[in-house]
Design a protein around this motif. Sequence first.
Motif, short mmCIF file in Angstrom:
data_model
loop_
_atom_site.label_atom_id
_atom_site.label_comp_id
_atom_site.label_asym_id
_atom_site.label_seq_id
_atom_site.Cartn_x
_atom_site.Cartn_y
_atom_site.Cartn_z
N ALA A 116 0.86 -1.19 0.00
CA ALA A 116 0.00 0.00 0.00
C ALA A 116 0.89 1.24 0.00
O ALA A 116 2.10 1.17 0.27
N TRP A 117 0.26 2.37 -0.27
CA TRP A 117 1.04 3.61 -0.43
C TRP A 117 0.21 4.79 0.04
O TRP A 117 -0.89 5.03 -0.45
N GLY A 118 0.72 5.54 1.00
CA GLY A 118 0.09 6.77 1.45
C GLY A 118 0.63 7.94 0.64
O GLY A 118 1.83 8.22 0.68
N ILE A 119 -0.26 8.65 -0.08
CA ILE A 119 0.23 9.66 -1.03
C ILE A 119 -0.82 10.75 -1.25
O ILE A 119 -1.99 10.58 -0.93
N TRP A 120 -0.37 11.85 -1.81
CA TRP A 120 -1.24 13.00 -2.04
C TRP A 120 -1.29 13.34 -3.53
O TRP A 120 -0.50 12.87 -4.33
N ASP A 121 -2.26 14.19 -3.88
CA ASP A 121 -2.36 14.67 -5.25
C ASP A 121 -1.20 15.60 -5.58
O ASP A 121 -0.70 16.30 -4.69
N PRO A 122 -0.77 15.61 -6.85
CA PRO A 122 -1.31 14.91 -8.02
C PRO A 122 -0.75 13.50 -8.23
O PRO A 122 -1.15 12.82 -9.17
N PHE A 123 0.19 13.07 -7.35
CA PHE A 123 0.72 11.72 -7.49
C PHE A 123 -0.38 10.68 -7.28
O PHE A 123 -0.37 9.61 -7.91
N LEU A 124 -1.31 11.01 -6.40
CA LEU A 124 -2.45 10.15 -6.15
C LEU A 124 -3.28 9.98 -7.43
O LEU A 124 -3.60 8.85 -7.83
N ALA A 125 -3.61 11.08 -8.07
CA ALA A 125 -4.41 11.02 -9.30
C ALA A 125 -3.67 10.28 -10.40
O ALA A 125 -4.28 9.51 -11.17
N ALA A 126 -2.36 10.50 -10.51
CA ALA A 126 -1.58 9.84 -11.56
C ALA A 126 -1.58 8.32 -11.36
O ALA A 126 -1.69 7.56 -12.33
N ALA A 127 -1.48 7.89 -10.10
CA ALA A 127 -1.50 6.46 -9.81
C ALA A 127 -2.88 5.87 -10.12
O ALA A 127 -2.99 4.74 -10.62
N GLN A 128 -3.91 6.63 -9.86
CA GLN A 128 -5.27 6.18 -10.17
C GLN A 128 -5.48 6.04 -11.67
O GLN A 128 -6.06 5.07 -12.15
N LYS A 129 -5.00 7.04 -12.42
CA LYS A 129 -5.24 7.10 -13.86
C LYS A 129 -4.40 6.10 -14.65
O LYS A 129 -4.88 5.48 -15.59
N SER A 130 -3.13 5.97 -14.27
CA SER A 130 -2.25 5.15 -15.11
C SER A 130 -1.45 4.12 -14.34
O SER A 130 -0.73 3.33 -14.94
N GLY A 131 -1.57 4.12 -13.02
CA GLY A 131 -0.75 3.19 -12.23
C GLY A 131 -1.49 1.97 -11.74
O GLY A 131 -0.96 1.19 -10.95
N GLY A 132 -2.72 1.78 -12.18
CA GLY A 132 -3.46 0.60 -11.77
C GLY A 132 -3.76 0.57 -10.29
O GLY A 132 -3.72 -0.49 -9.66
N ALA A 133 -4.09 1.74 -9.72
CA ALA A 133 -4.32 1.83 -8.28
C ALA A 133 -5.76 2.19 -7.95
O ALA A 133 -6.46 2.81 -8.75
N ARG A 134 -6.18 1.83 -6.74
CA ARG A 134 -7.48 2.24 -6.24
C ARG A 134 -7.32 2.76 -4.81
O ARG A 134 -6.38 2.38 -4.09
N ILE A 135 -8.23 3.63 -4.43
CA ILE A 135 -8.17 4.24 -3.10
C ILE A 135 -8.75 3.28 -2.07
O ILE A 135 -9.91 2.85 -2.18
N LEU A 136 -7.95 2.95 -1.08
CA LEU A 136 -8.41 2.14 0.05
C LEU A 136 -9.14 3.03 1.04
O LEU A 136 -10.19 2.66 1.57
#
Length: 374
Positions: A241-261
Amino acid sequence: MRESQYNQGCGGAMNLFIILKLLSSITSFFRQSIKVLKLDSAKIFAVLFTFSLCLSLSFSAFSPSYAKSSTQNSGANPAANTSIAAINVVRMGYQKSAVLALVKQQGTLEKQLSPSGVSVKWLEFPSGPPMMEALNANSIDFAAVGEGPPVFAQSAGVPLVYVGNSSASPEGLAILVRNNSPIKTLADLKGKKVAVAKGSSAHFLLVQALSSTGLQYSDIQPTYLSPADARAVFEQGKIDAWGIWDPFLAAAQKSGGARILRDAKGLASWREFYVTSRSFADANPQLVKQILESVDKVGKWAKKNHRQVAEVLSPQMGIDVASLELAETRRKRYDVLPFSNEVVAEQQKVADTFLSQKLIPKQIKVADAVWKPK
């Protein structure tokens, strides 16, 4: 004229003689200390640090410019320190993802300070903690950071002051897992590797999130990484898991195959805090005011122009426009507000939480670091 020059020359020679004698005595003392006391490496470091401090004081104490400065300051008019022309350059610490990156890009601060003869130097940092280190080292004058960094800094004795804050944006801070991860709830993080930037806002969110589900910080395996390094190992599956903030959060959601826990709603405010050193703020209150005015001006524009902000930041950050636009739609951290009792209480909770987890060395009172212009 010649007599004056002669006296100055003799005075300088005498000062040099005194310095050399003093340094000789200091050097001899520390050599004997290390030899007789059989100091270990840590103690030797402390001795050498003290030696370097003595060295600095020795030269400065006999420096003509130091003496002149001390004489001028002792008799100076306190009102003179309020002029923004008291310095020639203001050094701004910023992150590519924060509001100050936009202030830099638009040149707003330079335009505002130019009539006063003050220029701006921009220094980039990957996250808040290194900026606080730079502030402590007097390498920067002003910075914008999240909740965690100033708490860690204040507990370490950094003479910082809060001069303002932004609105809260809890949707822009979250704990991520990969789309195919078996982790479904916060309780599932027990025993797992979780990446986070130490001392950051995400660090506080992680502690709060674990506590909300009955877990202790010791129940996970924290891995302290910068955003860039964390994303790489996250996508490689080396962390859970990864604790992170925008815009790195959004980038991971869009292209990093991630979902918000879990995002920060109800757990952390995720505000922007504008900080400087107490000495800088006290000596330059008008300059501090103008910096905040520039930030607020750019922030008001940014709130109404999400797409344009994304297009401006994209080449600087190496993040696609779509991801940045997603981040901008949930970001409210662009304004400048005065410190309220509510915000002080929020920051005090951050400090008390870190103390309870033994993440900071001592208790602090956040209210002591809130700047009150004289």
